[in-house]
Design an enzyme around this catalytic site. Structure first.
Site, PDB file in Angstrom:
ATOM      1  N   PHE A 131      -0.346   1.656   6.790  1.00 15.34           N
ATOM      2  CA  PHE A 131       0.077   2.108   8.108  1.00 15.34           C
ATOM      3  C   PHE A 131       0.076   3.631   8.218  1.00 15.34           C
ATOM      4  O   PHE A 131      -0.135   4.183   9.292  1.00 15.34           O
ATOM      5  CB  PHE A 131       1.479   1.578   8.427  1.00 15.34           C
ATOM      6  CG  PHE A 131       1.498   0.125   8.788  1.00 15.34           C
ATOM      7  CD1 PHE A 131       0.575  -0.391   9.679  1.00 15.34           C
ATOM      8  CD2 PHE A 131       2.436  -0.732   8.236  1.00 15.34           C
ATOM      9  CE1 PHE A 131       0.587  -1.725  10.018  1.00 15.34           C
ATOM     10  CE2 PHE A 131       2.464  -2.071   8.572  1.00 15.34           C
ATOM     11  CZ  PHE A 131       1.529  -2.565   9.472  1.00 15.34           C
ATOM     12  N   ALA A 132       0.332   4.322   7.106  1.00 16.56           N
ATOM     13  CA  ALA A 132       0.402   5.785   7.154  1.00 16.56           C
ATOM     14  C   ALA A 132      -0.962   6.403   7.398  1.00 16.56           C
ATOM     15  O   ALA A 132      -1.063   7.572   7.759  1.00 16.56           O
ATOM     16  CB  ALA A 132       1.000   6.329   5.861  1.00 16.56           C
ATOM     17  N   ASN A 134       0.816  -1.207   0.000  1.00 19.13           N
ATOM     18  CA  ASN A 134       0.000   0.000   0.000  1.00 19.13           C
ATOM     19  C   ASN A 134       0.854   1.264   0.000  1.00 19.13           C
ATOM     20  O   ASN A 134       1.060   1.877  -1.034  1.00 19.13           O
ATOM     21  CB  ASN A 134      -0.953   0.001   1.203  1.00 19.13           C
ATOM     22  CG  ASN A 134      -2.134   0.937   1.004  1.00 19.13           C
ATOM     23  OD1 ASN A 134      -2.044   1.951   0.332  1.00 19.13           O
ATOM     24  ND2 ASN A 134      -3.262   0.589   1.585  1.00 19.13           N
ATOM     25  N   ASP A 135       1.373   1.663   1.154  1.00 20.65           N
ATOM     26  CA  ASP A 135       2.100   2.931   1.248  1.00 20.65           C
ATOM     27  C   ASP A 135       3.314   2.987   0.322  1.00 20.65           C
ATOM     28  O   ASP A 135       3.652   4.051  -0.201  1.00 20.65           O
ATOM     29  CB  ASP A 135       2.563   3.167   2.689  1.00 20.65           C
ATOM     30  CG  ASP A 135       1.396   3.373   3.637  1.00 20.65           C
ATOM     31  OD1 ASP A 135       0.359   3.900   3.184  1.00 20.65           O
ATOM     32  OD2 ASP A 135       1.511   2.996   4.816  1.00 20.65           O
ATOM     33  N   VAL A 136       3.981   1.857   0.105  1.00 17.84           N
ATOM     34  CA  VAL A 136       5.221   1.852  -0.675  1.00 17.84           C
ATOM     35  C   VAL A 136       4.972   2.046  -2.169  1.00 17.84           C
ATOM     36  O   VAL A 136       5.918   2.174  -2.945  1.00 17.84           O
ATOM     37  CB  VAL A 136       6.020   0.551  -0.446  1.00 17.84           C
ATOM     38  CG1 VAL A 136       6.451   0.439   1.009  1.00 17.84           C
ATOM     39  CG2 VAL A 136       5.211  -0.665  -0.870  1.00 17.84           C
TER      40      VAL A 136
END
Length: 476
Positions: A442-443, A403-405
């Site tokens: 997570f962000a 996701n965030d990456v």
């Protein structure tokens, strides 16, 4: 040959094995043999130390080795990949706790026997206790966050940093007063007490303060930073072991602890660079709190979703496919089904590569280990810089649980993940995102990638959907 000479030669061999083992850990292709070398080095060092100091006889040593090997084998066999970060956190904690216990035992032994400690020995005892206790309690909190026993969100309260600073200063002052037991021993006759009776309560305060400090340092750190925290705590455990080596005057413990401490610090720095953040920001920034307002907006925009048949058609007729794994792949335990899909695509002449982000998963190298478990060839694993250069010419990117990456919002200077190096998957011709829902990572922010024109959302459990994908690719 004297026993002392034999011991030193054994320590030298152990040191060489440690250095070469850590060197081999730098590559997935040699990591397994490197781990075996380092384990052999530790076994050799422990056995030689126990026999040299006549602590245990051969029978007890062999029994301990057999018991330890059995426990290790069971853990390796039955611990799930999703639980590996927790296991590493516990190992870090045990390492720090063991160092603190050894340092405390030396302090109590010296205090009880009466003679004064040399200042250098006193300092190393205090440092070993302080760092080891911080590592122990901090690692337990990290374990709790990863396991879900403790909330993964940052835990903050007013004046938290001030309290941490005052507690750290207090622990240092107590440690400084304890660094030379001779001071207590010289005062003891005057007040009719022993040096241990005077210094004992202060030492207990040192341990308690260090344990509390470890908890307070980790609770404000959010889930997005767990890979960095695990790496940093690993470094702490090495430093604690090295200081204990000075306490015991054991060269191999100093060497091994220094290697682990230095390697952990270097890895931590690399992880921070991969997130475009400083170590101080990770330790004190409470990352993830800003994302709470963004969660309400998640999924408000339209997306294009596909089923297994449609996704299989896109993949089967592509010339090149890049796979980006994330923590969702580990949660679903879908790595073996993913490998089957990739094998089927390669049988059709499709070029398949894997793009692994440095902070994908919940510990350093999590995705590399996961893919290695499914027998994915090491030469297919490309790091961020190498795979980013290929996305422009890639037909399809298959994202599994990341996701965030892969969030293009990192290019927005106003985003909470601004500047974080990401995998430029949006530059590929087509992107297929395999995910349970549109929930943020997570962000805590929405992922702009999900709503782009070249993105197809493939919703569902990764393992189940990957199994369906295997069937459809075979029939395509």
């Amino acid at each position: 040959m004297e026993s002392t000479t034999i011991t030193q030669i054994a320590y030298l061999i152990s040191a060489v094995l440690f250095v070469s083992g850590i060197k081999q850990l730098s590559s997935p292709a040699t990591a397994r043999s490197g781990n075996a070398r380092a384990s052999l080095a530790m076994l050799l060092a422990i056995v030689v130390t126990l026999l040299d100091h006549e602590i245990l006889d051969w029978t007890t040593v062999v029994a301990a080795v057999v018991a330890g090997a059995a426990i290790g084998g069971i853990l390796a066999r039955y611990i799930q990949m999703t639980a590996m970060p927790q296991l590493v956190a516990v190992f870090n904690g045990f390492g720090g706790g063991a160092s603190a216990a050894v340092a405390a035992a030396e302090f109590l032994r010296a205090g009880g026997s009466g003679p004064a400690l040399e200042l250098g020995v006193g300092v190393t005892i205090v440092l070993g206790t302080l760092i080891g206790a911080v590592t122990f309690s901090g690692s337990l909190i990290a374990f709790g966050k990863l396991q879900g026993v403790v909330t993964g969100s940052p835990v903050t309260f007013p004046l938290q940093k001030t309290l941490n600073a005052l507690l750290f200063l207090g622990v240092l002052l107590i440690g400084a007063s304890l660094a030379h037991v001779g001071v207590a021993n010289s005062v003891a006759p005057v007040v009719g007490m022993t040096g241990l009776e005077i210094s004992g309560p202060f030492f207990a305060a040192l341990v308690a303060g260090a344990l509390i400090l470890g908890v307070l340092l980790v609770i404000p750190i959010g889930g997005a930073d767990m890979p960095v925290v695990v790496s940093l705590l690993n470094s702490y455990s090495g430093i604690a072991a090295a200081t204990t080596g000075f306490v015991l005057n054991n060269y191999i413990l100093i060497i091994a602890g220094s290697l682990v401490g230095a390697a952990g610090l270097i890895l931590t720095q690399l992880m921070c660079k991969a997130m475009n953040r400083s170590l101080g920001n990770v330790a004190f920034g409470a990352f993830g709190t800003e994302g709470q307002t963004a969660r309400a907006k998640t999924g408000q925009r339209p997306v294009r979703d596909v089923d297994a048949e449609q996704a299989a058609m896109v993949l089967a007729y592509a010339g090149s496919v890049a796979v980006v794994p994330g923590y969702g792949l580990a949660v679903a335990q879908a790595q073996h089904e993913l490998k089957k899909v990739c094998d089927l695509l390669e049988d059709r002449g499709v070029t398949v590569r894997f793009g692994v982000h440095p902070v994908a998963g919940r510990m350093p190298g999590h995705m590399n280990v996961l893919l290695a478990e499914a027998d994915v060839s090491y030469d297919k694993l490309l790091d961020l810089d190498d795979i980013n250069a290929e996305f422009d010419s890639t037909d399809v990117v298959l994202i599994v649980g990341a996701n965030d990456v892969v969030n293009p919002a990192a290019r927005d200077p106003d985003s909470v993940i601004a500047g974080m190096p990401i995998l430029d998957v949006d530059k590929a011709r087509t992107v297929i995102v395999m995910k349970r829902s549109l929930s943020p990572g997570f962000a805590g922010i929405d992922n702009d990638l999900f709503y782009m024109d070249n993105t197809l959302m493939f919703f569902g459990d990764a393992k189940d959907q990957m199994s369906e994908l295997v069937k459809e690719v075979r029939e395509a």
